[in-house]
Every structure is written in structure tokens, then in C-alpha cells.
Scaffold this motif. Structure first.
Motif, PDB file in Angstrom:
ATOM      1  N   MET A   1     -67.609  21.501 -79.727  1.00 61.31           N
ATOM      2  CA  MET A   1     -67.562  22.883 -78.700  1.00 61.31           C
ATOM      3  C   MET A   1     -66.743  22.814 -77.533  1.00 61.31           C
ATOM      4  SD  MET A   1     -71.338  23.403 -77.483  1.00 61.31           S
ATOM      5  CE  MET A   1     -71.925  25.576 -77.941  1.00 61.31           C
ATOM      6  N   ASP A   2     -66.251  23.877 -77.703  1.00 67.85           N
ATOM      7  CA  ASP A   2     -64.419  24.109 -76.684  1.00 67.85           C
ATOM      8  C   ASP A   2     -64.820  23.159 -74.728  1.00 67.85           C
ATOM      9  OD1 ASP A   2     -62.445  24.534 -75.314  1.00 67.85           O
ATOM     10  OD2 ASP A   2     -62.116  26.847 -75.724  1.00 67.85           O
ATOM     11  N   GLU A   3     -64.647  22.155 -74.848  1.00 66.95           N
ATOM     12  CA  GLU A   3     -65.379  22.048 -72.981  1.00 66.95           C
ATOM     13  C   GLU A   3     -64.255  23.310 -71.936  1.00 66.95           C
ATOM     14  OE1 GLU A   3     -66.961  19.526 -72.431  1.00 66.95           O
ATOM     15  OE2 GLU A   3     -67.730  19.433 -74.380  1.00 66.95           O
ATOM     16  N   THR A   4     -63.494  24.140 -72.030  1.00 62.52           N
ATOM     17  CA  THR A   4     -62.671  24.727 -70.954  1.00 62.52           C
ATOM     18  C   THR A   4     -63.563  26.034 -71.492  1.00 62.52           C
ATOM     19  OG1 THR A   4     -61.140  25.667 -73.504  1.00 62.52           O
ATOM     20  CG2 THR A   4     -60.722  23.734 -71.755  1.00 62.52           C
ATOM     21  N   ILE A   5     -64.991  26.249 -72.161  1.00 60.35           N
ATOM     22  CA  ILE A   5     -65.792  27.261 -71.999  1.00 60.35           C
ATOM     23  C   ILE A   5     -66.500  27.434 -70.955  1.00 60.35           C
ATOM     24  CG2 ILE A   5     -67.887  28.820 -73.071  1.00 60.35           C
ATOM     25  CD1 ILE A   5     -66.030  27.675 -76.037  1.00 60.35           C
ATOM     26  N   LYS A   6     -66.782  28.391 -69.778  1.00 61.81           N
ATOM     27  CA  LYS A   6     -67.305  28.717 -69.098  1.00 61.81           C
ATOM     28  C   LYS A   6     -68.452  29.357 -69.069  1.00 61.81           C
ATOM     29  CE  LYS A   6     -64.763  25.765 -66.364  1.00 61.81           C
ATOM     30  NZ  LYS A   6     -65.236  24.085 -66.159  1.00 61.81           N
ATOM     31  N   LEU A   7     -69.658  28.664 -68.927  1.00 62.81           N
ATOM     32  CA  LEU A   7     -70.862  29.667 -68.615  1.00 62.81           C
ATOM     33  C   LEU A   7     -71.866  29.514 -67.690  1.00 62.81           C
ATOM     34  CD1 LEU A   7     -72.386  27.237 -71.993  1.00 62.81           C
ATOM     35  CD2 LEU A   7     -71.499  30.034 -72.258  1.00 62.81           C
ATOM     36  N   SER A   8     -72.322  31.372 -67.412  1.00 66.76           N
ATOM     37  CA  SER A   8     -72.985  31.061 -66.492  1.00 66.76           C
ATOM     38  C   SER A   8     -74.638  31.179 -66.239  1.00 66.76           C
ATOM     39  CB  SER A   8     -73.298  33.117 -65.825  1.00 66.76           C
ATOM     40  OG  SER A   8     -74.196  33.677 -67.157  1.00 66.76           O
ATOM     41  N   LEU A   9     -75.275  31.189 -64.962  1.00 63.62           N
ATOM     42  CA  LEU A   9     -76.776  30.702 -64.669  1.00 63.62           C
ATOM     43  C   LEU A   9     -77.578  31.579 -66.495  1.00 63.62           C
ATOM     44  CD1 LEU A   9     -79.100  29.053 -63.782  1.00 63.62           C
ATOM     45  CD2 LEU A   9     -78.746  30.666 -61.494  1.00 63.62           C
ATOM     46  N   VAL A  10     -77.001  32.834 -65.908  1.00 64.41           N
ATOM     47  CA  VAL A  10     -77.594  33.629 -67.029  1.00 64.41           C
ATOM     48  C   VAL A  10     -77.316  32.727 -68.260  1.00 64.41           C
ATOM     49  CG1 VAL A  10     -77.779  35.748 -68.364  1.00 64.41           C
ATOM     50  CG2 VAL A  10     -77.778  35.601 -65.500  1.00 64.41           C
ATOM     51  N   ASP A  11     -75.718  32.914 -69.005  1.00 64.71           N
ATOM     52  CA  ASP A  11     -76.028  32.751 -70.213  1.00 64.71           C
ATOM     53  C   ASP A  11     -76.679  31.247 -70.435  1.00 64.71           C
ATOM     54  OD1 ASP A  11     -74.066  34.274 -70.600  1.00 64.71           O
ATOM     55  OD2 ASP A  11     -72.467  33.344 -70.083  1.00 64.71           O
ATOM     56  N   VAL A  12     -77.537  29.971 -69.520  1.00 68.86           N
ATOM     57  CA  VAL A  12     -77.883  28.830 -69.988  1.00 68.86           C
ATOM     58  C   VAL A  12     -78.372  28.556 -69.541  1.00 68.86           C
ATOM     59  CG1 VAL A  12     -78.085  26.648 -68.252  1.00 68.86           C
ATOM     60  CG2 VAL A  12     -75.601  27.607 -69.132  1.00 68.86           C
ATOM     61  N   CYS A  13     -79.861  29.795 -69.274  1.00 70.02           N
ATOM     62  CA  CYS A  13     -80.452  30.275 -69.367  1.00 70.02           C
ATOM     63  C   CYS A  13     -80.992  30.739 -70.268  1.00 70.02           C
ATOM     64  CB  CYS A  13     -81.414  31.077 -68.306  1.00 70.02           C
ATOM     65  SG  CYS A  13     -81.027  30.213 -66.629  1.00 70.02           S
ATOM     66  N   GLU A  14     -79.735  31.844 -70.664  1.00 68.59           N
ATOM     67  CA  GLU A  14     -80.655  32.212 -72.637  1.00 68.59           C
ATOM     68  C   GLU A  14     -79.950  30.959 -73.327  1.00 68.59           C
ATOM     69  OE1 GLU A  14     -78.022  35.544 -72.805  1.00 68.59           O
ATOM     70  OE2 GLU A  14     -79.289  36.793 -71.445  1.00 68.59           O
ATOM     71  N   ALA A  15     -79.083  30.039 -73.579  1.00 68.59           N
ATOM     72  CA  ALA A  15     -79.039  30.055 -74.216  1.00 68.59           C
ATOM     73  C   ALA A  15     -79.978  28.037 -74.831  1.00 68.59           C
ATOM     74  CB  ALA A  15     -77.439  29.165 -74.233  1.00 68.59           C
ATOM     75  N   CYS A  16     -80.521  27.669 -72.808  1.00 66.96           N
ATOM     76  CA  CYS A  16     -81.850  27.078 -73.116  1.00 66.96           C
ATOM     77  C   CYS A  16     -83.530  27.335 -73.163  1.00 66.96           C
ATOM     78  CB  CYS A  16     -81.855  26.057 -72.028  1.00 66.96           C
ATOM     79  SG  CYS A  16     -80.042  25.508 -72.053  1.00 66.96           S
ATOM     80  N   ARG A  17     -83.299  29.000 -74.164  1.00 67.59           N
ATOM     81  CA  ARG A  17     -84.351  29.476 -73.162  1.00 67.59           C
ATOM     82  C   ARG A  17     -85.307  29.432 -72.956  1.00 67.59           C
ATOM     83  NH1 ARG A  17     -84.568  28.877 -79.651  1.00 67.59           N
ATOM     84  NH2 ARG A  17     -83.297  30.965 -80.111  1.00 67.59           N
ATOM     85  N   GLN A  43     -70.815  28.344 -62.781  1.00 69.36           N
ATOM     86  CA  GLN A  43     -70.759  27.794 -64.031  1.00 69.36           C
ATOM     87  C   GLN A  43     -70.542  26.279 -64.863  1.00 69.36           C
ATOM     88  OE1 GLN A  43     -68.487  30.325 -64.800  1.00 69.36           O
ATOM     89  NE2 GLN A  43     -69.712  31.151 -63.847  1.00 69.36           N
ATOM     90  N   PHE A  44     -70.670  26.377 -65.835  1.00 72.30           N
ATOM     91  CA  PHE A  44     -71.338  25.396 -67.033  1.00 72.30           C
ATOM     92  C   PHE A  44     -70.448  25.153 -67.900  1.00 72.30           C
ATOM     93  CE2 PHE A  44     -75.165  27.141 -64.554  1.00 72.30           C
ATOM     94  CZ  PHE A  44     -75.638  25.379 -64.468  1.00 72.30           C
ATOM     95  N   ASN A  45     -69.883  24.066 -68.319  1.00 70.63           N
ATOM     96  CA  ASN A  45     -68.971  23.536 -69.291  1.00 70.63           C
ATOM     97  C   ASN A  45     -69.943  23.826 -70.429  1.00 70.63           C
ATOM     98  OD1 ASN A  45     -69.362  21.346 -68.974  1.00 70.63           O
ATOM     99  ND2 ASN A  45     -68.070  20.580 -68.024  1.00 70.63           N
ATOM    100  N   THR A  46     -69.272  23.484 -71.966  1.00 68.49           N
ATOM    101  CA  THR A  46     -70.148  22.998 -72.656  1.00 68.49           C
ATOM    102  C   THR A  46     -70.709  21.954 -72.865  1.00 68.49           C
ATOM    103  OG1 THR A  46     -68.117  22.544 -74.021  1.00 68.49           O
ATOM    104  CG2 THR A  46     -68.862  24.339 -74.680  1.00 68.49           C
ATOM    105  N   ALA A  47     -70.474  20.470 -71.907  1.00 72.39           N
ATOM    106  CA  ALA A  47     -70.795  19.486 -71.977  1.00 72.39           C
ATOM    107  C   ALA A  47     -72.058  19.652 -71.337  1.00 72.39           C
ATOM    108  CB  ALA A  47     -70.200  18.086 -70.695  1.00 72.39           C
ATOM    109  N   ALA A  48     -72.385  20.481 -69.732  1.00 75.10           N
ATOM    110  CA  ALA A  48     -73.216  20.382 -69.146  1.00 75.10           C
ATOM    111  C   ALA A  48     -74.475  20.854 -70.199  1.00 75.10           C
ATOM    112  CB  ALA A  48     -72.415  21.284 -67.899  1.00 75.10           C
ATOM    113  N   LEU A  49     -74.061  21.895 -70.485  1.00 74.26           N
ATOM    114  CA  LEU A  49     -74.786  22.671 -71.033  1.00 74.26           C
ATOM    115  C   LEU A  49     -75.950  21.829 -72.820  1.00 74.26           C
ATOM    116  CD1 LEU A  49     -76.490  25.500 -72.517  1.00 74.26           C
ATOM    117  CD2 LEU A  49     -74.718  25.634 -74.634  1.00 74.26           C
ATOM    118  N   ARG A  50     -75.098  20.351 -72.961  1.00 71.03           N
ATOM    119  CA  ARG A  50     -75.691  19.734 -73.834  1.00 71.03           C
ATOM    120  C   ARG A  50     -76.238  19.017 -73.514  1.00 71.03           C
ATOM    121  NH1 ARG A  50     -70.182  20.221 -76.091  1.00 71.03           N
ATOM    122  NH2 ARG A  50     -69.848  17.811 -74.700  1.00 71.03           N
ATOM    123  N   ARG A  51     -75.785  18.877 -72.299  1.00 69.34           N
ATOM    124  CA  ARG A  51     -76.842  17.651 -71.369  1.00 69.34           C
ATOM    125  C   ARG A  51     -78.301  18.732 -70.942  1.00 69.34           C
ATOM    126  NH1 ARG A  51     -75.157  12.936 -68.407  1.00 69.34           N
ATOM    127  NH2 ARG A  51     -77.585  13.624 -67.060  1.00 69.34           N
TER     128      ARG A  51
END
Length: 87
Positions: A1-17, A43-51
Motif C-alpha cells: 500500500m502507498d504510505e503517502t495515502i492519508k485516511l480520516s477517522l471515518v475512513d479508518v472506522c469503515e475500513a476496520c468495521r 489522519q492515518f497512513n496505511t501503516a497505521a491502518l495495518r496496525r
């Protein structure tokens, strides 16, 4: 995944369900450190999302509590760093 992508809290909540409260708890436990001063500006990057996803997996599937998940994630990252050094 591209580490430069930034995700909002809403995005992360949706991705993590999960709901925002679950993300707040993981941030408070030190599992991730989002950019931004206020939760709605985080803002969360993709590494944070994986964690976050790995921490949720440890909780749901293995019954690990949040402090245990934070420790396991840190140890896994340290192990990965050691492996990269030996290559």
C-alpha cells in the motif's frame, strides 16, 4: 500500500468495521499515533491502518487485550526490523 495515502477517522472506522470509540481506545493505548490534534482532524497512513487491523485481529480472534496487542505489534515490528538488517 502507498504510505503517502492519508485516511480520516471515518475512513479508518469503515475500513476496520469498528466505531470511533474503538479507534480512540487504540490511540490511547499507543497502538497508533495519528497526525492531527483533534480526533475529527486525525489522519492515518496505511501503516497505521495495518496496525489497527492487526490489533483488531489479535483482539477478536485470539482474545488479546489492548495492552497485549500493543506489545505484540511492537515486538512484531522489532522482529521485522531485525530481519531486514540481516538481509
Amino acid at each position: 500500500m502507498d504510505e503517502t495515502i492519508k485516511l480520516s477517522l471515518v475512513d479508518v472506522c469503515e475500513a476496520c468495521r469498528v466505531d470511533a470509540e474503538s479507534i480512540f481506545e487504540m490511540v490511547n493505548e499507543g497502538i497508533v499515533d495519528p497526525e492531527g490534534s483533534e480526533p475529527m482532524n486525525w489522519q492515518f497512513n496505511t501503516a497505521a491502518l495495518r496496525r489497527l487491523q492487526t490489533a483488531l485481529h489479535l483482539q477478536r480472534d485470539l482474545g488479546v487485550n489492548l495492552p497485549g496487542a500493543a506489545l505484540a505489534l511492537d515486538l512484531l515490528e522489532e522482529l521485522e526490523a531485525l530481519r531486514r538488517r540481516t538481509l
